[in-house]
Design a protein around this motif. Structure first.
Motif, PDB file in Angstrom:
ATOM      1  N   ARG A  54      25.686 113.106   2.764  1.00 48.36           N
ATOM      2  CA  ARG A  54      24.924 113.669   1.649  1.00 48.36           C
ATOM      3  C   ARG A  54      23.681 112.828   1.366  1.00 48.36           C
ATOM      4  O   ARG A  54      23.750 111.597   1.382  1.00 48.36           O
ATOM      5  CB  ARG A  54      25.777 113.691   0.383  1.00 48.36           C
ATOM      6  CG  ARG A  54      27.119 114.351   0.560  1.00 48.36           C
ATOM      7  CD  ARG A  54      26.985 115.847   0.541  1.00 48.36           C
ATOM      8  NE  ARG A  54      28.323 116.423   0.456  1.00 48.36           N
ATOM      9  CZ  ARG A  54      28.721 117.431   1.175  1.00 48.36           C
ATOM     10  NH1 ARG A  54      27.911 117.994   2.030  1.00 48.36           N
ATOM     11  NH2 ARG A  54      29.925 117.916   1.040  1.00 48.36           N
ATOM     12  N   PRO A  55      22.544 113.480   1.093  1.00 51.17           N
ATOM     13  CA  PRO A  55      21.344 112.701   0.762  1.00 51.17           C
ATOM     14  C   PRO A  55      21.484 112.039  -0.599  1.00 51.17           C
ATOM     15  O   PRO A  55      22.045 112.616  -1.534  1.00 51.17           O
ATOM     16  CB  PRO A  55      20.229 113.754   0.753  1.00 51.17           C
ATOM     17  CG  PRO A  55      20.919 115.036   0.471  1.00 51.17           C
ATOM     18  CD  PRO A  55      22.288 114.919   1.058  1.00 51.17           C
ATOM     19  N   ARG A  56      20.987 110.825  -0.699  1.00 52.05           N
ATOM     20  CA  ARG A  56      20.962 110.084  -1.951  1.00 52.05           C
ATOM     21  C   ARG A  56      19.542 109.567  -2.153  1.00 52.05           C
ATOM     22  O   ARG A  56      18.797 109.327  -1.199  1.00 52.05           O
ATOM     23  CB  ARG A  56      21.937 108.906  -1.933  1.00 52.05           C
ATOM     24  CG  ARG A  56      23.396 109.321  -1.795  1.00 52.05           C
ATOM     25  CD  ARG A  56      23.865 110.024  -3.058  1.00 52.05           C
ATOM     26  NE  ARG A  56      25.286 110.315  -3.011  1.00 52.05           N
ATOM     27  CZ  ARG A  56      25.792 111.511  -2.777  1.00 52.05           C
ATOM     28  NH1 ARG A  56      24.987 112.522  -2.551  1.00 52.05           N
ATOM     29  NH2 ARG A  56      27.082 111.711  -2.768  1.00 52.05           N
ATOM     30  N   PHE A  57      19.170 109.390  -3.406  1.00 54.09           N
ATOM     31  CA  PHE A  57      17.809 109.030  -3.763  1.00 54.09           C
ATOM     32  C   PHE A  57      17.829 107.854  -4.726  1.00 54.09           C
ATOM     33  O   PHE A  57      18.624 107.834  -5.659  1.00 54.09           O
ATOM     34  CB  PHE A  57      17.106 110.213  -4.436  1.00 54.09           C
ATOM     35  CG  PHE A  57      17.094 111.462  -3.595  1.00 54.09           C
ATOM     36  CD1 PHE A  57      16.002 111.756  -2.800  1.00 54.09           C
ATOM     37  CD2 PHE A  57      18.169 112.331  -3.591  1.00 54.09           C
ATOM     38  CE1 PHE A  57      15.977 112.905  -2.020  1.00 54.09           C
ATOM     39  CE2 PHE A  57      18.162 113.480  -2.816  1.00 54.09           C
ATOM     40  CZ  PHE A  57      17.057 113.765  -2.028  1.00 54.09           C
ATOM     41  N   ARG A  58      16.943 106.883  -4.523  1.00 54.97           N
ATOM     42  CA  ARG A  58      16.753 105.804  -5.492  1.00 54.97           C
ATOM     43  C   ARG A  58      15.651 106.226  -6.446  1.00 54.97           C
ATOM     44  O   ARG A  58      14.542 106.565  -6.023  1.00 54.97           O
ATOM     45  CB  ARG A  58      16.365 104.502  -4.791  1.00 54.97           C
ATOM     46  CG  ARG A  58      17.525 103.565  -4.682  1.00 54.97           C
ATOM     47  CD  ARG A  58      17.208 102.209  -4.155  1.00 54.97           C
ATOM     48  NE  ARG A  58      16.000 101.615  -4.693  1.00 54.97           N
ATOM     49  CZ  ARG A  58      15.346 100.639  -4.091  1.00 54.97           C
ATOM     50  NH1 ARG A  58      15.772 100.158  -2.949  1.00 54.97           N
ATOM     51  NH2 ARG A  58      14.269 100.140  -4.634  1.00 54.97           N
ATOM     52  N   LEU A  59      15.937 106.215  -7.735  1.00 58.06           N
ATOM     53  CA  LEU A  59      15.020 106.745  -8.730  1.00 58.06           C
ATOM     54  C   LEU A  59      13.665 106.052  -8.699  1.00 58.06           C
ATOM     55  O   LEU A  59      12.637 106.707  -8.817  1.00 58.06           O
ATOM     56  CB  LEU A  59      15.646 106.642 -10.124  1.00 58.06           C
ATOM     57  CG  LEU A  59      14.840 107.239 -11.262  1.00 58.06           C
ATOM     58  CD1 LEU A  59      14.496 108.695 -10.998  1.00 58.06           C
ATOM     59  CD2 LEU A  59      15.590 107.089 -12.569  1.00 58.06           C
TER      60      LEU A  59
END
Length: 89
Positions: A54-59
């Protein structure tokens, strides 16, 4: 503290596509498009049957990417309305 004034821990938070969408008030499909257009992300999880990575993002990285892509155009109008500067009361 406003939405744009986050602590360093909050800025470095790892978020899902839906969480990023909620933060920016856009749809998850928009975040998927941003991802395809180069928004920084990484993948978490294992590639097993029924559960992909799953893609994850750092804010903090997403904020910087969005700012460089979408916010930069408003700097020309800083300082007020040019038409009103020469008007006398």
């Amino acid at each position: 503290m406003s939405k744009n004034e986050l602590t360093s821990t909050q800025e470095r938070a790892v978020m899902t596509r839906c969480e990023v969408a909620a933060y920016f008030h856009v749809s998850p499909q928009t975040v998927a498009r941003w991802q395809a257009e180069g928004c920084p992300h990484f993948f978490a999880g294992t590639a097993t049957i029924g559960r992909g990575r799953r893609p994850r993002f750092r804010l903090d990285l997403v904020n910087a990417w969005v700012a460089s892509r979408f916010v930069g155009g408003g700097a020309d109008n800083a300082g007020g309305n040019d038409e009103q500067k020469g008007v006398e009361a």
